[in-house]
Design a protein around this motif. Structure first.
Motif, PDB file in Angstrom:
ATOM      1  N   LEU A 181       1.320  -0.958   0.366  1.00 47.10           N
ATOM      2  CA  LEU A 181      -0.138  -0.009  -0.050  1.00 47.10           C
ATOM      3  C   LEU A 181       1.010   1.387  -0.089  1.00 47.10           C
ATOM      4  N   THR A 182       0.410   2.326  -0.908  1.00 44.03           N
ATOM      5  CA  THR A 182       1.328   3.802  -1.001  1.00 44.03           C
ATOM      6  C   THR A 182       0.541   4.615  -0.987  1.00 44.03           C
ATOM      7  N   LYS A 183       1.195   5.333  -0.425  1.00 45.19           N
ATOM      8  CA  LYS A 183       0.227   7.121  -0.324  1.00 45.19           C
ATOM      9  C   LYS A 183      -0.016   7.335   0.686  1.00 45.19           C
ATOM     10  N   TYR A 184       0.002   5.817   1.534  1.00 46.82           N
ATOM     11  CA  TYR A 184      -0.725   6.301   2.675  1.00 46.82           C
ATOM     12  C   TYR A 184      -1.272   7.312   3.495  1.00 46.82           C
ATOM     13  N   ASN A 185      -2.072   7.440   4.142  1.00 48.80           N
ATOM     14  CA  ASN A 185      -2.868   8.493   5.203  1.00 48.80           C
ATOM     15  C   ASN A 185      -3.053   7.907   6.231  1.00 48.80           C
ATOM     16  N   VAL A 186      -1.802   7.786   7.719  1.00 51.56           N
ATOM     17  CA  VAL A 186      -2.776   6.810   7.949  1.00 51.56           C
ATOM     18  C   VAL A 186      -4.173   7.879   9.021  1.00 51.56           C
ATOM     19  N   HIS A 187      -4.284   9.180   8.376  1.00 50.64           N
ATOM     20  CA  HIS A 187      -5.270   9.993   9.204  1.00 50.64           C
ATOM     21  C   HIS A 187      -6.755   9.586   8.609  1.00 50.64           C
ATOM     22  N   THR A 188      -6.660   9.029   7.973  1.00 50.16           N
ATOM     23  CA  THR A 188      -8.063   9.340   6.975  1.00 50.16           C
ATOM     24  C   THR A 188      -9.183   8.085   7.279  1.00 50.16           C
ATOM     25  N   ILE A 189      -9.808   8.281   7.378  1.00 49.71           N
ATOM     26  CA  ILE A 189     -10.568   7.346   8.177  1.00 49.71           C
ATOM     27  C   ILE A 189     -11.271   6.227   6.403  1.00 49.71           C
ATOM     28  N   LEU A 190     -11.061   6.796   5.480  1.00 47.19           N
ATOM     29  CA  LEU A 190     -11.350   5.765   4.085  1.00 47.19           C
ATOM     30  C   LEU A 190      -9.684   4.901   3.999  1.00 47.19           C
ATOM     31  N   ASN A 191      -8.869   5.240   4.878  1.00 44.58           N
ATOM     32  CA  ASN A 191      -7.225   4.555   4.539  1.00 44.58           C
ATOM     33  C   ASN A 191      -7.150   3.532   5.539  1.00 44.58           C
ATOM     34  N   ARG A 192      -8.022   3.797   6.640  1.00 44.01           N
ATOM     35  CA  ARG A 192      -8.191   2.543   7.535  1.00 44.01           C
ATOM     36  C   ARG A 192      -9.014   1.586   7.024  1.00 44.01           C
ATOM     37  N   GLU A 193     -10.396   1.960   6.901  1.00 42.49           N
ATOM     38  CA  GLU A 193     -11.545   0.889   6.226  1.00 42.49           C
ATOM     39  C   GLU A 193     -11.294   0.347   5.331  1.00 42.49           C
ATOM     40  N   MET A 194     -10.686   1.074   4.555  1.00 42.48           N
ATOM     41  CA  MET A 194     -10.063   0.762   2.649  1.00 42.48           C
ATOM     42  C   MET A 194      -8.443  -0.583   3.330  1.00 42.48           C
ATOM     43  N   THR A 195      -7.895  -0.483   4.687  1.00 41.78           N
ATOM     44  CA  THR A 195      -6.710  -1.013   4.953  1.00 41.78           C
ATOM     45  C   THR A 195      -7.556  -2.628   5.185  1.00 41.78           C
ATOM     46  N   LYS A 196      -8.906  -3.251   5.930  1.00 41.37           N
ATOM     47  CA  LYS A 196      -9.158  -3.479   6.473  1.00 41.37           C
ATOM     48  C   LYS A 196      -9.773  -4.056   4.910  1.00 41.37           C
ATOM     49  N   LEU A 197      -9.972  -3.785   3.807  1.00 43.83           N
ATOM     50  CA  LEU A 197     -11.223  -4.041   2.838  1.00 43.83           C
ATOM     51  C   LEU A 197      -9.236  -4.793   1.898  1.00 43.83           C
ATOM     52  N   LEU A 198      -8.581  -4.459   2.295  1.00 42.12           N
ATOM     53  CA  LEU A 198      -7.423  -4.434   1.610  1.00 42.12           C
ATOM     54  C   LEU A 198      -6.829  -6.361   2.729  1.00 42.12           C
ATOM     55  N   TYR A 199      -6.717  -6.357   3.409  1.00 42.09           N
ATOM     56  CA  TYR A 199      -6.293  -7.439   4.200  1.00 42.09           C
ATOM     57  C   TYR A 199      -7.251  -8.416   3.534  1.00 42.09           C
ATOM     58  N   LYS A 200      -8.227  -8.396   3.201  1.00 40.95           N
ATOM     59  CA  LYS A 200      -9.002  -9.261   2.992  1.00 40.95           C
ATOM     60  C   LYS A 200      -9.344 -10.026   1.595  1.00 40.95           C
ATOM     61  N   THR A 201      -9.021  -8.665   0.789  1.00 40.72           N
ATOM     62  CA  THR A 201      -8.299  -8.835  -0.615  1.00 40.72           C
ATOM     63  C   THR A 201      -6.945 -10.001  -0.563  1.00 40.72           C
ATOM     64  N   ALA A 202      -6.386  -9.597   0.010  1.00 39.77           N
ATOM     65  CA  ALA A 202      -4.812 -10.259  -0.120  1.00 39.77           C
ATOM     66  C   ALA A 202      -5.559 -11.956   0.571  1.00 39.77           C
ATOM     67  N   LYS A 203      -6.064 -11.432   1.259  1.00 35.70           N
ATOM     68  CA  LYS A 203      -6.403 -13.389   2.071  1.00 35.70           C
ATOM     69  C   LYS A 203      -6.792 -14.291   0.177  1.00 35.70           C
ATOM     70  N   ASN A 204      -7.886 -13.739   0.345  1.00 35.43           N
ATOM     71  CA  ASN A 204      -8.731 -13.861  -0.938  1.00 35.43           C
ATOM     72  C   ASN A 204      -8.153 -14.600  -2.674  1.00 35.43           C
ATOM     73  N   ILE A 205      -6.824 -13.599  -2.396  1.00 32.79           N
ATOM     74  CA  ILE A 205      -5.792 -14.142  -3.533  1.00 32.79           C
ATOM     75  C   ILE A 205      -4.718 -14.964  -3.065  1.00 32.79           C
ATOM     76  N   ASN A 206      -4.554 -15.647  -1.996  1.00 28.89           N
ATOM     77  CA  ASN A 206      -4.001 -16.260  -0.813  1.00 28.89           C
ATOM     78  C   ASN A 206      -2.133 -15.625  -0.615  1.00 28.89           C
ATOM     79  N   THR A 207      -2.221 -14.589  -0.586  1.00 24.87           N
ATOM     80  CA  THR A 207      -1.116 -12.990  -0.638  1.00 24.87           C
ATOM     81  C   THR A 207      -1.081 -12.117   0.811  1.00 24.87           C
ATOM     82  N   LYS A 208      -0.264 -11.874   0.624  1.00 24.17           N
ATOM     83  CA  LYS A 208      -0.282 -11.150   1.805  1.00 24.17           C
ATOM     84  C   LYS A 208      -0.308  -9.254   1.532  1.00 24.17           C
ATOM     85  N   LEU A 209      -1.086  -8.552   2.673  1.00 26.85           N
ATOM     86  CA  LEU A 209      -1.296  -6.565   2.476  1.00 26.85           C
ATOM     87  C   LEU A 209       0.820  -6.959   3.320  1.00 26.85           C
ATOM     88  N   TYR A 210       1.555  -6.134   2.722  1.00 28.17           N
ATOM     89  CA  TYR A 210       2.855  -5.982   3.203  1.00 28.17           C
ATOM     90  C   TYR A 210       2.191  -4.967   4.995  1.00 28.17           C
TER      91      TYR A 210
END
Ligand SMILES: Nc1ncnc2c1ncn2[C@@H]1O[C@H](COP(=O)(O)OP(=O)(O)OP(=O)(O)O)[C@@H](O)[C@H]1O
Ligand SMILES: [Mg+2]
Length: 260
Positions: A181-210
């Motif tokens: 994940l790049t150009k990350y901004n920890v302070h936005t709600i959007l980024n935090r919510e999207m990060t959760k979704l990205l963890y799921k996406t990574a799991k679905n394709i059998n890889t990891k989120l760094y």
């Protein structure tokens, strides 16, 4: 002896592929590894960032079957090597059609030189074309660079489908190491919510989120403007720390892969 040939990928434009390729490769070389970069994007951004000599042969000449030794194309810049892309006025359709059937060309080019390096880092264009396919056939690992937005998630599934296709038909050993994940901004709600979704996406394709997320920072654009790498330009910036941590995570995974 080569440890990994890694493709930095996402068909979405402007997500930080070139910035990541550059920071990872330079990061590895600062630790003492021997690194070769390959710029497969006709925008030539990696070649610009690495201060390549643009009046020379390019990866395109090699792929296009010119009778040319790869050693003639490799540029030695400080401690790294680069097979550049050079801005060309016209690459004729005819040439591209000829290339379209040559998926194994890059793999063959690298056969004789890959063991001169520890890592080969390949930057790819924001589209899937014959260059991207050559990269995926020649490599053993893939890093998907993504932003925390919904389009990125769609893009990740598309990359996964393409990698799976290449795995099945052309390159059994290819593996997606992770999503960065790049150009990350920890302070936005959007980024935090999207990060959760990205963890799921990574799991679905059998890889990891760094674990490391690359934070958004003006220092990236500044360093690129001044044609310096981020480690020299701003050693104490958050984004420099992020790229150092990411490089460590990357090395750890490659070592595990080699041992297994
Ligand atoms: N962590 C960051 N913080 C702020 N800006 C960034 C960061 N990473 C990249 N950028 C900026 O975002 C823009 C796109 O980055 P980059 O060129 O690396 O993306 P890309 O995926 O390679 O783009 P393309 O698809 O066009 O090749 C550049 O202007 C770069 O300076
Ligand atoms: Mg790029």
């Amino acid at each position: 002896m080569i440890k990994s040939i890694t493709v930095i990928i996402n068909q979405k434009g402007g997500v930080g592929k070139t910035t990541t390729a550059c920071a990872l490769g330079i990061g590895l070389s600062r630790i003492g590894y021997k690194v070769l970069f390959i710029d497969l994007d006709a925008q030539c951004n990696l070649s610009y960032n690495l201060n390549a000599n643009l009046d020379s042969f390019s990866i395109f000449d090699l792929l296009n079957n010119k009778p040319l030794k790869v050693e003639k194309v490799i540029q030695h810049i400080n401690n790294i090597d680069l097979i550049p892309n050079i801005p060309k006025m016209s690459v004729s359709n005819n040439n591209l059609v000829k290339l379209a059937r040559k998926k194994y060309k890059l793999k063959n080019i690298l056969k004789d030189i890959k063991d001169n390096y520890d890592y080969i880092i390949i930057d790819t264009p924001p589209s899937f074309n014959i260059f991207t396919i050559n990269a995926l056939v020649a490599a053993d690992s893939v890093i998907i660079v993504a932003l925390s937005d919904i389009f990125s998630i769609r893009g990740i599934y598309q990359v996964n489908d393409i990698v799976n296709g290449i795995q099945q038909r052309n390159n059994k050993t290819l593996k997606i190491l992770g999503i960065l994940l790049t150009k990350y901004n920890v302070h936005t709600i959007l980024n935090r919510e999207m990060t959760k979704l990205l963890y799921k996406t990574a799991k679905n394709i059998n890889t990891k989120l760094y674990n490391t997320k690359i934070r958004e920072s003006i220092h990236i654009k500044e360093s690129q403007l001044f044609k310096q790498n981020i480690y020299n330009y701003m050693p104490n910036s958050n984004v420099t720390t992020d790229y150092k941590n990411f490089t460590k995570e990357y090395i750890k995974d490659i070592n595990k892969k080699i041992i297994n």
